[in-house]
Design a protein around this motif. Structure first.
Motif, PDB file in Angstrom:
ATOM      1  N   CYS A  35       0.836  -1.212   0.000  1.00 22.51           N
ATOM      2  CA  CYS A  35       0.000   0.000   0.000  1.00 22.51           C
ATOM      3  C   CYS A  35       0.868   1.258   0.000  1.00 22.51           C
ATOM      4  O   CYS A  35       0.595   2.201  -0.755  1.00 22.51           O
ATOM      5  N   VAL A  36       1.900   1.274   0.825  1.00 25.89           N
ATOM      6  CA  VAL A  36       2.808   2.420   0.871  1.00 25.89           C
ATOM      7  C   VAL A  36       3.472   2.607  -0.490  1.00 25.89           C
ATOM      8  O   VAL A  36       3.532   3.719  -1.017  1.00 25.89           O
ATOM      9  N   ARG A  37       3.937   1.524  -1.050  1.00 23.46           N
ATOM     10  CA  ARG A  37       4.617   1.547  -2.345  1.00 23.46           C
ATOM     11  C   ARG A  37       3.746   2.192  -3.422  1.00 23.46           C
ATOM     12  O   ARG A  37       4.237   2.939  -4.267  1.00 23.46           O
ATOM     13  N   LEU A  38       2.430   1.904  -3.399  1.00 21.66           N
ATOM     14  CA  LEU A  38       1.521   2.410  -4.429  1.00 21.66           C
ATOM     15  C   LEU A  38       0.793   3.688  -4.018  1.00 21.66           C
ATOM     16  O   LEU A  38      -0.044   4.187  -4.759  1.00 21.66           O
ATOM     17  N   GLY A  39       1.097   4.203  -2.818  1.00 17.94           N
ATOM     18  CA  GLY A  39       0.446   5.424  -2.361  1.00 17.94           C
ATOM     19  C   GLY A  39      -1.016   5.226  -1.997  1.00 17.94           C
ATOM     20  O   GLY A  39      -1.817   6.150  -2.130  1.00 17.94           O
ATOM     21  N   LEU A  40      -1.367   4.022  -1.535  1.00 13.68           N
ATOM     22  CA  LEU A  40      -2.743   3.710  -1.146  1.00 13.68           C
ATOM     23  C   LEU A  40      -2.938   3.965   0.337  1.00 13.68           C
ATOM     24  O   LEU A  40      -1.965   4.008   1.107  1.00 13.68           O
ATOM     25  N   ASP A  41      -4.194   4.090   0.751  1.00 11.12           N
ATOM     26  CA  ASP A  41      -4.512   4.228   2.170  1.00 11.12           C
ATOM     27  C   ASP A  41      -4.098   2.971   2.926  1.00 11.12           C
ATOM     28  O   ASP A  41      -4.027   1.879   2.354  1.00 11.12           O
ATOM     29  N   GLU A  42      -3.869   3.141   4.216  1.00 11.02           N
ATOM     30  CA  GLU A  42      -3.558   2.022   5.107  1.00 11.02           C
ATOM     31  C   GLU A  42      -4.676   0.984   5.023  1.00 11.02           C
ATOM     32  O   GLU A  42      -5.853   1.326   5.021  1.00 11.02           O
ATOM     33  N   PRO A  43      -4.344  -0.308   4.935  1.00 15.03           N
ATOM     34  CA  PRO A  43      -5.392  -1.327   4.905  1.00 15.03           C
ATOM     35  C   PRO A  43      -6.170  -1.365   6.216  1.00 15.03           C
ATOM     36  O   PRO A  43      -5.651  -0.974   7.263  1.00 15.03           O
ATOM     37  N   VAL A  44      -7.421  -1.828   6.146  1.00 17.27           N
ATOM     38  CA  VAL A  44      -8.303  -1.881   7.312  1.00 17.27           C
ATOM     39  C   VAL A  44      -8.599  -3.339   7.641  1.00 17.27           C
ATOM     40  O   VAL A  44      -9.041  -4.095   6.777  1.00 17.27           O
ATOM     41  N   GLU A  45      -8.372  -3.727   8.877  1.00 19.74           N
ATOM     42  CA  GLU A  45      -8.625  -5.093   9.345  1.00 19.74           C
ATOM     43  C   GLU A  45     -10.024  -5.191   9.922  1.00 19.74           C
ATOM     44  O   GLU A  45     -10.453  -4.322  10.666  1.00 19.74           O
ATOM     45  N   GLY A  46     -10.755  -6.248   9.549  1.00 26.40           N
ATOM     46  CA  GLY A  46     -12.073  -6.484  10.122  1.00 26.40           C
ATOM     47  C   GLY A  46     -13.110  -6.794   9.072  1.00 26.40           C
ATOM     48  O   GLY A  46     -12.788  -7.301   8.001  1.00 26.40           O
ATOM     49  N   GLU A  47     -14.376  -6.469   9.384  1.00 33.43           N
ATOM     50  CA  GLU A  47     -15.469  -6.702   8.443  1.00 33.43           C
ATOM     51  C   GLU A  47     -15.496  -5.593   7.400  1.00 33.43           C
ATOM     52  O   GLU A  47     -15.423  -4.409   7.739  1.00 33.43           O
ATOM     53  N   VAL A  48     -15.601  -6.002   6.139  1.00 34.63           N
ATOM     54  CA  VAL A  48     -15.576  -5.056   5.024  1.00 34.63           C
ATOM     55  C   VAL A  48     -16.784  -5.326   4.141  1.00 34.63           C
ATOM     56  O   VAL A  48     -17.040  -6.464   3.747  1.00 34.63           O
ATOM     57  N   LYS A  49     -17.506  -4.283   3.801  1.00 32.12           N
ATOM     58  CA  LYS A  49     -18.706  -4.394   2.965  1.00 32.12           C
ATOM     59  C   LYS A  49     -18.326  -4.340   1.494  1.00 32.12           C
ATOM     60  O   LYS A  49     -17.698  -3.391   1.031  1.00 32.12           O
ATOM     61  N   LEU A  50     -18.686  -5.398   0.778  1.00 35.43           N
ATOM     62  CA  LEU A  50     -18.611  -5.397  -0.675  1.00 35.43           C
ATOM     63  C   LEU A  50     -20.021  -5.091  -1.169  1.00 35.43           C
ATOM     64  O   LEU A  50     -20.893  -4.767  -0.372  1.00 35.43           O
ATOM     65  N   PHE A  51     -20.297  -5.196  -2.446  1.00 31.82           N
ATOM     66  CA  PHE A  51     -21.617  -4.831  -2.946  1.00 31.82           C
ATOM     67  C   PHE A  51     -22.722  -5.657  -2.303  1.00 31.82           C
ATOM     68  O   PHE A  51     -23.668  -5.110  -1.747  1.00 31.82           O
ATOM     69  N   SER A  52     -22.598  -6.975  -2.362  1.00 31.15           N
ATOM     70  CA  SER A  52     -23.702  -7.825  -1.910  1.00 31.15           C
ATOM     71  C   SER A  52     -23.393  -8.656  -0.674  1.00 31.15           C
ATOM     72  O   SER A  52     -24.233  -9.443  -0.242  1.00 31.15           O
ATOM     73  N   GLU A  53     -22.225  -8.511  -0.107  1.00 33.89           N
ATOM     74  CA  GLU A  53     -21.896  -9.273   1.096  1.00 33.89           C
ATOM     75  C   GLU A  53     -20.858  -8.544   1.936  1.00 33.89           C
ATOM     76  O   GLU A  53     -20.176  -7.648   1.461  1.00 33.89           O
ATOM     77  N   THR A  54     -20.763  -8.965   3.173  1.00 34.14           N
ATOM     78  CA  THR A  54     -19.746  -8.458   4.081  1.00 34.14           C
ATOM     79  C   THR A  54     -18.769  -9.591   4.340  1.00 34.14           C
ATOM     80  O   THR A  54     -19.178 -10.714   4.640  1.00 34.14           O
ATOM     81  N   VAL A  55     -17.485  -9.312   4.200  1.00 36.03           N
ATOM     82  CA  VAL A  55     -16.444 -10.319   4.405  1.00 36.03           C
ATOM     83  C   VAL A  55     -15.455  -9.816   5.446  1.00 36.03           C
ATOM     84  O   VAL A  55     -15.368  -8.616   5.718  1.00 36.03           O
ATOM     85  N   THR A  56     -14.722 -10.750   6.021  1.00 37.94           N
ATOM     86  CA  THR A  56     -13.746 -10.408   7.049  1.00 37.94           C
ATOM     87  C   THR A  56     -12.340 -10.614   6.504  1.00 37.94           C
ATOM     88  O   THR A  56     -12.064 -11.612   5.841  1.00 37.94           O
ATOM     89  N   GLY A  57     -11.473  -9.660   6.792  1.00 40.85           N
ATOM     90  CA  GLY A  57     -10.089  -9.767   6.354  1.00 40.85           C
ATOM     91  C   GLY A  57      -9.410  -8.416   6.392  1.00 40.85           C
ATOM     92  O   GLY A  57      -9.808  -7.524   7.141  1.00 40.85           O
ATOM     93  N   LEU A  58      -8.410  -8.275   5.573  1.00 41.64           N
ATOM     94  CA  LEU A  58      -7.626  -7.052   5.479  1.00 41.64           C
ATOM     95  C   LEU A  58      -8.057  -6.340   4.201  1.00 41.64           C
ATOM     96  O   LEU A  58      -7.782  -6.801   3.093  1.00 41.64           O
ATOM     97  N   GLY A  59      -8.787  -5.225   4.344  1.00 38.13           N
ATOM     98  CA  GLY A  59      -9.347  -4.508   3.204  1.00 38.13           C
ATOM     99  C   GLY A  59      -8.396  -3.460   2.664  1.00 38.13           C
ATOM    100  O   GLY A  59      -7.846  -2.660   3.416  1.00 38.13           O
ATOM    101  N   VAL A  60      -8.211  -3.468   1.353  1.00 35.61           N
ATOM    102  CA  VAL A  60      -7.340  -2.513   0.668  1.00 35.61           C
ATOM    103  C   VAL A  60      -8.166  -1.776  -0.372  1.00 35.61           C
ATOM    104  O   VAL A  60      -8.829  -2.396  -1.205  1.00 35.61           O
ATOM    105  N   ARG A  61      -8.107  -0.451  -0.328  1.00 28.61           N
ATOM    106  CA  ARG A  61      -8.797   0.387  -1.312  1.00 28.61           C
ATOM    107  C   ARG A  61      -7.850   0.667  -2.468  1.00 28.61           C
ATOM    108  O   ARG A  61      -6.883   1.422  -2.324  1.00 28.61           O
TER     109      ARG A  61
END
Length: 122
Positions: free
Chosen positions: A21-47
């Motif tokens: 993420c740092v290398r590509l200038g992305l935001d810090e990843p977020v650990e936990g439940e992450v909402k996708l379009f039709s479901e919520t999944v658990t893991g390390l979310g990267v925008r």
């Protein structure tokens, strides 16, 4: 002696995810439940850049989940770019842990050549 390797990437190292993420200038990843379009999944979310929903990595299983609506909500090339950055950062972390020196060079086709030398971390 030179060794050429091809790697199929499973994302299992949170430190390497953060470094990617740092290398590509992305935001810090977020650990936990992450909402996708039709479901919520658990893991390390990267925008990823220009993606509507994050990519979620389960670092225990190596599984990757995302919804880019067949490219309408995010180009596959952005995920490929992140996976390349992750693989390079993971390789560098492991090589340095073993005491190897590491050099990287971006090639004309966009790929990255990582060279490891036994002895002396860099």
């Amino acid at each position: 002696m030179s060794h050429v390797m091809q790697i199929k990437t499973q994302v299992r190292d949170a430190t390497a995810v953060r470094a990617g993420c740092v290398r590509l200038g992305l935001d810090e990843p977020v650990e936990g439940e992450v909402k996708l379009f039709s479901e919520t999944v658990t893991g390390l979310g990267v925008r990823l850049k220009d993606w509507k929903y994050p990519v979620v990595f389960n670092t225990t299983t190596g599984e990757t989940k995302f919804d880019n609506y067949q490219g309408h909500w995010g180009r596959q090339s952005r995920l490929d770019e992140f996976l390349q950055a992750y693989a390079v950062e993971k390789t560098k972390l492991e090589a340095r842990r073993k005491g190897y020196s590491v050099a990287e060079h971006r090639l004309a086709d966009g790929s990255i050549k990582v060279s490891l030398t036994v002895g002396g971390a860099s």
